[in-house]
Design a protein around this motif. Structure first.
Motif, PDB file in Angstrom:
ATOM      1  N   GLU A 192       0.809  -1.216   0.000  1.00 59.50           N
ATOM      2  CA  GLU A 192       0.000   0.000   0.000  1.00 59.50           C
ATOM      3  C   GLU A 192       0.845   1.269   0.000  1.00 59.50           C
ATOM      4  OE1 GLU A 192      -3.413   2.083   2.826  1.00 59.50           O
ATOM      5  OE2 GLU A 192      -3.065  -0.083   2.948  1.00 59.50           O
ATOM      6  N   LYS A 193       2.023   1.233   0.656  1.00 55.40           N
ATOM      7  CA  LYS A 193       2.828   2.442   0.786  1.00 55.40           C
ATOM      8  C   LYS A 193       4.243   2.328   0.220  1.00 55.40           C
ATOM      9  CE  LYS A 193       0.470   4.153   4.929  1.00 55.40           C
ATOM     10  NZ  LYS A 193       0.647   4.616   6.338  1.00 55.40           N
ATOM     11  N   GLU A 194       4.680   1.113  -0.134  1.00 52.33           N
ATOM     12  CA  GLU A 194       6.054   0.960  -0.574  1.00 52.33           C
ATOM     13  C   GLU A 194       6.221  -0.182  -1.565  1.00 52.33           C
ATOM     14  OE1 GLU A 194       8.321   0.351   2.969  1.00 52.33           O
ATOM     15  OE2 GLU A 194       7.620  -1.703   3.256  1.00 52.33           O
ATOM     16  N   ILE A 195       7.412  -0.218  -2.137  1.00 55.80           N
ATOM     17  CA  ILE A 195       7.798  -1.292  -3.044  1.00 55.80           C
ATOM     18  C   ILE A 195       8.915  -2.076  -2.375  1.00 55.80           C
ATOM     19  CG2 ILE A 195       8.755  -1.859  -5.312  1.00 55.80           C
ATOM     20  CD1 ILE A 195       7.720   0.934  -6.214  1.00 55.80           C
ATOM     21  N   ASN A 196       8.727  -3.365  -2.219  1.00 58.48           N
ATOM     22  CA  ASN A 196       9.736  -4.225  -1.607  1.00 58.48           C
ATOM     23  C   ASN A 196      10.421  -5.062  -2.687  1.00 58.48           C
ATOM     24  OD1 ASN A 196       9.299  -3.561   1.232  1.00 58.48           O
ATOM     25  ND2 ASN A 196       7.311  -4.550   0.965  1.00 58.48           N
ATOM     26  N   VAL A 197      11.742  -5.040  -2.672  1.00 61.97           N
ATOM     27  CA  VAL A 197      12.517  -5.774  -3.666  1.00 61.97           C
ATOM     28  C   VAL A 197      13.388  -6.810  -2.970  1.00 61.97           C
ATOM     29  CG1 VAL A 197      14.174  -5.612  -5.550  1.00 61.97           C
ATOM     30  CG2 VAL A 197      12.578  -3.728  -5.142  1.00 61.97           C
ATOM     31  N   ASN A 198      13.185  -8.064  -3.309  1.00 57.56           N
ATOM     32  CA  ASN A 198      14.032  -9.141  -2.801  1.00 57.56           C
ATOM     33  C   ASN A 198      15.169  -9.376  -3.795  1.00 57.56           C
ATOM     34  OD1 ASN A 198      12.381  -9.695  -0.525  1.00 57.56           O
ATOM     35  ND2 ASN A 198      10.993 -10.878  -1.824  1.00 57.56           N
ATOM     36  N   PHE A 199      16.388  -9.523  -3.280  1.00 57.04           N
ATOM     37  CA  PHE A 199      17.541  -9.719  -4.153  1.00 57.04           C
ATOM     38  C   PHE A 199      18.402 -10.872  -3.659  1.00 57.04           C
ATOM     39  CE2 PHE A 199      18.888  -6.736  -0.861  1.00 57.04           C
ATOM     40  CZ  PHE A 199      20.108  -7.241  -0.462  1.00 57.04           C
ATOM     41  N   LYS A 200      19.115 -11.470  -4.593  1.00 56.70           N
ATOM     42  CA  LYS A 200      20.065 -12.523  -4.269  1.00 56.70           C
ATOM     43  C   LYS A 200      21.142 -12.544  -5.342  1.00 56.70           C
ATOM     44  CE  LYS A 200      20.472 -17.468  -3.222  1.00 56.70           C
ATOM     45  NZ  LYS A 200      19.744 -18.767  -3.101  1.00 56.70           N
ATOM     46  N   VAL A 201      22.404 -12.514  -4.916  1.00 60.43           N
ATOM     47  CA  VAL A 201      23.526 -12.605  -5.840  1.00 60.43           C
ATOM     48  C   VAL A 201      24.388 -13.788  -5.438  1.00 60.43           C
ATOM     49  CG1 VAL A 201      23.512 -10.126  -6.310  1.00 60.43           C
ATOM     50  CG2 VAL A 201      24.934 -11.016  -4.470  1.00 60.43           C
ATOM     51  N   GLN A 202      25.302 -14.164  -6.295  1.00 60.49           N
ATOM     52  CA  GLN A 202      26.104 -15.357  -6.047  1.00 60.49           C
ATOM     53  C   GLN A 202      27.474 -15.049  -5.449  1.00 60.49           C
ATOM     54  OE1 GLN A 202      26.142 -17.305  -9.896  1.00 60.49           O
ATOM     55  NE2 GLN A 202      24.245 -18.391  -9.468  1.00 60.49           N
TER      56      GLN A 202
END
Length: 257
Positions: free
Chosen positions: A159-169
Motif C-alpha cells: 500500500e505504501k512501498e515497493i519491496n525488492v528481494n535480491f540474491k547474488v552469487q
C-alpha cells in the motif's frame, strides 16, 4: 558468336558472385546473432542529462530508440537527471543531487569531465550520449565481451512501498549492489531556460537508487517509497553489481511488477 558467349559467361559469373556475396552476408549476420545469443554479455547505459540543457533532447530520444531496438536483449538504460542546470533558468523536476554526485564519482574514476549529455557504458567507457555510432558500437562490444554476474530480483508492491528481494552469487566486499526504481517514460513542457517552449520526452528515468553492501550477505530485501500515481506498467526495477574501486559494472538484471 564469341562476343555473345563472352557476355553470357560474364553475366553468369556476375550472378554467381552476387549470390555468393548475399550468402556470405547472411552467414556473417547469423554468426553475429548466434555469438550474441550464446554469450552471457550485457550492457548498462547510464545517461546523465537535464531538461535545462539544449544538447540533451537528442540523447534522450536516442535512449528511447535504443530501448525499443534492444528490448529483447540484456541492455539496461538508466537516465540520471542532474541538478546543476537548475539555477540556469529551468528546474528539472526529475533532477536530484544524488544523480549529480554519481556523475562526479564517475568523473574521478574515469578521469573525465562532467558534462551533459554524458553516457557511461558498464561503468568503463564514457562519451557524448547523442553519438549513435558510439552507442551502438559500445553496446555490441559489451554484449560480446562482458560476462553478466547473476542477480535474482523480485518486486512486490504494497500500500505504501515497493519491496525488492535480491540474491547474488557473491559477497565480495569490493562490490556493491545498486537497485534502482525507474520510470519507463514521461514528458515535460519546458517553460524557461535553453529548451523553452519545447515538449521533452524522457525514457528510463531514475527516481530512487539504493546502494547495498555485499560484504555481509548476498541476499536480502530493500524498499522504495511508492511514487504518486504509481502504475506497475510504467515502472521497473533495475539491479546492478558495481566494483567500488574501478567503477566497473559486473552484472545487471531487471524486475517487473
Amino acid at each position: 558468336m564469341i562476343l555473345k558467349n563472352l557476355i553470357g559467361t560474364a553475366a553468369f559469373v556476375a550472378l554467381m558472385f552476387t549470390v555468393s556475396a548475399f550468402s556470405c552476408t547472411d552467414k556473417a549476420e547469423e554468426t553475429l546473432q548466434n555469438s550474441t545469443s550464446n554469450n552471457n554479455g550485457f550492457a548498462v547505459l547510464e545517461l546523465f542529462t537535464s531538461e535545462g540543457c539544449s544538447s540533451c533532447p537528442p540523447a534522450d530520444q536516442l535512449m528511447g530508440e535504443i530501448e525499443k531496438q534492444y528490448k529483447d536483449q540484456p541492455v539496461y538504460i538508466l537516465a540520471y537527471h542532474v541538478d546543476y542546470w537548475n539555477n540556469l533558468g529551468w528546474k528539472d523536476k526529475f533532477s536530484s543531487v544524488e544523480n549529480s554526485k554519481r556523475q562526479q564519482q564517475y568523473a574521478q574514476t574515469l578521469r573525465s569531465q562532467v558534462y551533459t549529455p554524458q553516457l557511461i557504458v558498464n561503468g568503463k567507457k564514457e562519451f557524448i550520449g547523442s553519438d549513435r555510432y558510439a552507442v551502438e558500437n559500445a553496446i555490441q562490444t559489451a554484449l560480446l565481451n562482458d560476462n553478466n554476474n547473476k542477480i535474482d530480483l523480485s518486486a512486490k508492491v504494497s500500500e505504501k512501498e515497493i519491496n525488492v528481494n535480491f540474491k547474488v552469487q557473491e559477497n565480495n566486499p569490493q562490490n556493491k549492489l545498486l537497485i534502482t526504481l525507474v520510470e519507463k517514460k514521461s514528458s515535460t513542457n519546458v517553460q524557461k531556460g535553453e529548451n523553452e517552449g519545447r515538449h521533452l520526452v524522457h525514457w528510463q528515468i531514475v527516481h530512487q537508487q539504493n546502494q547495498i553492501s555485499l560484504k555481509n550477505s548476498p541476499e536480502g530485501t530493500t524498499s522504495f517509497k511508492l511514487p504518486a500515481n504509481f502504475n506497475t506498467n510504467d515502472w521497473e526495477i533495475i539491479g546492478m553489481i558495481q566494483n567500488v574501486k574501478s567503477g566497473a559494472i559486473l552484472g545487471s538484471a531487471e524486475a517487473s511488477f
